[in-house]
Design an enzyme around this catalytic site. Sequence first.
Site, PDB file in Angstrom:
ATOM      1  N   TYR A 153       0.645  -1.132  -0.129  1.00 10.03           N
ATOM      2  CA  TYR A 153      -0.103   0.262  -0.046  1.00 10.03           C
ATOM      3  C   TYR A 153       0.764   1.545   0.446  1.00 10.03           C
ATOM      4  O   TYR A 153       0.441   2.201  -0.695  1.00 10.03           O
ATOM      5  CB  TYR A 153      -0.945   0.386   1.416  1.00 10.03           C
ATOM      6  N   LYS A 157       1.232   4.495  -2.976  1.00 11.35           N
ATOM      7  CA  LYS A 157       0.786   5.483  -2.600  1.00 11.35           C
ATOM      8  C   LYS A 157       2.060   6.263  -3.125  1.00 11.35           C
ATOM      9  O   LYS A 157       2.033   7.855  -2.730  1.00 11.35           O
ATOM     10  CB  LYS A 157      -0.266   5.768  -0.780  1.00 11.35           C
TER      11      LYS A 157
HETATM   12  N1  LIG Z   1      -9.403   6.174   5.717  1.00  8.84           N
HETATM   13  C1  LIG Z   1      -8.210   6.652   5.900  1.00  8.84           C
HETATM   14  O1  LIG Z   1      -7.776   6.964   7.332  1.00  8.84           O
HETATM   15  C2  LIG Z   1      -7.390   6.731   4.977  1.00  8.84           C
HETATM   16  C3  LIG Z   1      -6.238   7.139   5.441  1.00  8.84           C
HETATM   17  C4  LIG Z   1      -4.361   8.233   3.662  1.00  8.84           C
HETATM   18  C5  LIG Z   1      -5.166   7.407   2.373  1.00  8.84           C
HETATM   19  N2  LIG Z   1      -6.495   7.143   2.030  1.00  8.84           N
HETATM   20  C6  LIG Z   1      -6.933   7.340   0.856  1.00  8.84           C
HETATM   21  O2  LIG Z   1      -7.929   7.853   0.930  1.00  8.84           O
HETATM   22  C7  LIG Z   1      -8.766   6.953  -0.829  1.00  8.84           C
HETATM   23  C8  LIG Z   1     -10.663   7.389  -0.054  1.00  8.84           C
HETATM   24  O3  LIG Z   1     -10.144   5.693   1.113  1.00  8.84           O
HETATM   25  P1  LIG Z   1     -11.304   5.502   1.904  1.00  8.84           P
HETATM   26  O4  LIG Z   1     -10.974   6.062   3.713  1.00  8.84           O
HETATM   27  O5  LIG Z   1     -13.148   6.390   1.536  1.00  8.84           O
HETATM   28  O6  LIG Z   1     -11.828   4.437   1.507  1.00  8.84           O
HETATM   29  P2  LIG Z   1     -13.542   3.683   1.291  1.00  8.84           P
HETATM   30  O7  LIG Z   1     -12.976   2.034   1.587  1.00  8.84           O
HETATM   31  O8  LIG Z   1     -14.711   3.743   2.188  1.00  8.84           O
HETATM   32  O9  LIG Z   1     -13.489   3.657  -0.734  1.00  8.84           O
HETATM   33  C9  LIG Z   1     -13.108   3.339  -1.664  1.00  8.84           C
HETATM   34  C10 LIG Z   1     -13.589   3.397  -2.689  1.00  8.84           C
HETATM   35  O10 LIG Z   1     -12.775   2.994  -3.445  1.00  8.84           O
HETATM   36  C11 LIG Z   1     -13.296   1.737  -4.256  1.00  8.84           C
HETATM   37  N3  LIG Z   1     -12.708   1.083  -4.729  1.00  8.84           N
HETATM   38  C12 LIG Z   1     -11.303  -0.422  -4.393  1.00  8.84           C
HETATM   39  N4  LIG Z   1     -11.448  -0.517  -5.425  1.00  8.84           N
HETATM   40  C13 LIG Z   1     -11.172   0.055  -7.081  1.00  8.84           C
HETATM   41  C14 LIG Z   1     -11.251  -0.690  -8.291  1.00  8.84           C
HETATM   42  N5  LIG Z   1     -10.101  -1.082  -8.630  1.00  8.84           N
HETATM   43  N6  LIG Z   1     -11.634   0.146  -8.866  1.00  8.84           N
HETATM   44  C15 LIG Z   1     -13.209   1.743  -8.930  1.00  8.84           C
HETATM   45  N7  LIG Z   1     -12.525   1.505  -7.340  1.00  8.84           N
HETATM   46  C16 LIG Z   1     -12.765   0.925  -6.387  1.00  8.84           C
HETATM   47  C17 LIG Z   1     -14.752   1.345  -2.921  1.00  8.84           C
HETATM   48  O11 LIG Z   1     -15.840   0.288  -4.041  1.00  8.84           O
HETATM   49  C18 LIG Z   1     -15.229   2.005  -2.104  1.00  8.84           C
HETATM   50  O12 LIG Z   1     -15.806   2.835  -2.788  1.00  8.84           O
HETATM   51  C19 LIG Z   1      -8.281   5.519  -0.713  1.00  8.84           C
HETATM   52  O13 LIG Z   1      -7.059   6.363  -1.601  1.00  8.84           O
HETATM   53  C20 LIG Z   1      -7.982   5.712   0.942  1.00  8.84           C
HETATM   54  O14 LIG Z   1      -6.174   4.926   0.040  1.00  8.84           O
HETATM   55  C21 LIG Z   1      -7.402   7.033   3.736  1.00  8.84           C
END
Ligand SMILES: NC(=O)c1ccc[n+]([C@@H]2O[C@H](COP(=O)([O-])OP(=O)(O)OC[C@H]3O[C@@H](n4cnc5c(N)ncnc54)[C@H](O)[C@@H]3O)[C@@H](O)[C@H]2O)c1
Length: 249
Positions: A153, A157
């Site tokens: 991951y 990123k």
């Molecule tokens: N939540 C956190 O604390 C956090 C921290 C740092 C970074 N992020 C990043 O933020 C972004 C959003 O994360 P989130 O927390 O909202 O997660 P989430 O899991 O709620 O949302 C991610 C969405 O991406 C979709 N997805 C996954 N694989 C896919 C694919 N192959 N094609 C199309 N859609 C796909 C999922 O169905 C989901 O709806 C991500 O890039 C994640 O890595 C999240």
Amino acid sequence: MHVGRVAVVTGGASGMGASICEHLARRGDRVAVLDVNGDAAQQMAENLRGRGAQAMSCSVDVSDRAAVEETLAQVRGELGPVEILVTSAAISRWEAFSEIPLDSWERVLAVNLTGTFHCLQAAIPDMVAAGWGRIVTITSSAVQIMTSNHAHYVASKGGVVALTRAVSSEYAQLGITANTIAPHIIDTPMLRQARAELGDPTGDGGASRIPVGRLGTGDDIAAACLYLCSEEASYITGQLFGVNGGAVA
Ligand SMILES: NC(=O)c1ccc[n+]([C@@H]2O[C@H](COP(=O)([O-])OP(=O)(O)OC[C@H]3O[C@@H](n4cnc5c(N)ncnc54)[C@H](O)[C@@H]3O)[C@@H](O)[C@H]2O)c1
């Protein structure tokens, strides 16, 4: 007054992607909600339309180049050329480095990094033709702080940061900006899944370790994202924008 733009949001059916869709729609943009979870994407687009916005949904796996191209053609047909692209779709896995199977490594890279590449490469020609574009990718604070059992991951990123910077440099003179947001501990389904897998040693989801004293929300990310997608942010490109409650200096 804000000129309504055509905005594509990957991962728009959940978490911060969903919040970003809501905020873009509220300010008058025409929003395409892209997600591998097609039912949830459809629900999100229906909700946005219910509130008077112009919105559509597409079920697409961002790691599938042909599907991404097809989806963006559909967006152009229904909403117009892509002007704003936000890439929030990603998957997260927790595995000790020595135990990461090759197929797990490849899948994380395929969705998080190559998926971002596909979306950028497929959308940028519209922005070049218009002489205007806003790209916001989503990286993670995991590239800035020490994180264990997350090498695939974190590598993906880190690649998103480098890709965004490289793209920003190539298109800076064409009215297109590209920035990346690095969220830290945002209360979304992805975070809740991580807590379920890893436990919650502080009992508060980690809020006590964050200087502002709370978890981040999708709205916190959307606020930063909308600014980066605004007319006013035309002098900001190639930047990593931390949204972390002060947890990362
Ligand atoms: N939540 C956190 O604390 C956090 C921290 C740092 C970074 N992020 C990043 O933020 C972004 C959003 O994360 P989130 O927390 O909202 O997660 P989430 O899991 O709620 O949302 C991610 C969405 O991406 C979709 N997805 C996954 N694989 C896919 C694919 N192959 N094609 C199309 N859609 C796909 C999922 O169905 C989901 O709806 C991500 O890039 C994640 O890595 C999240």
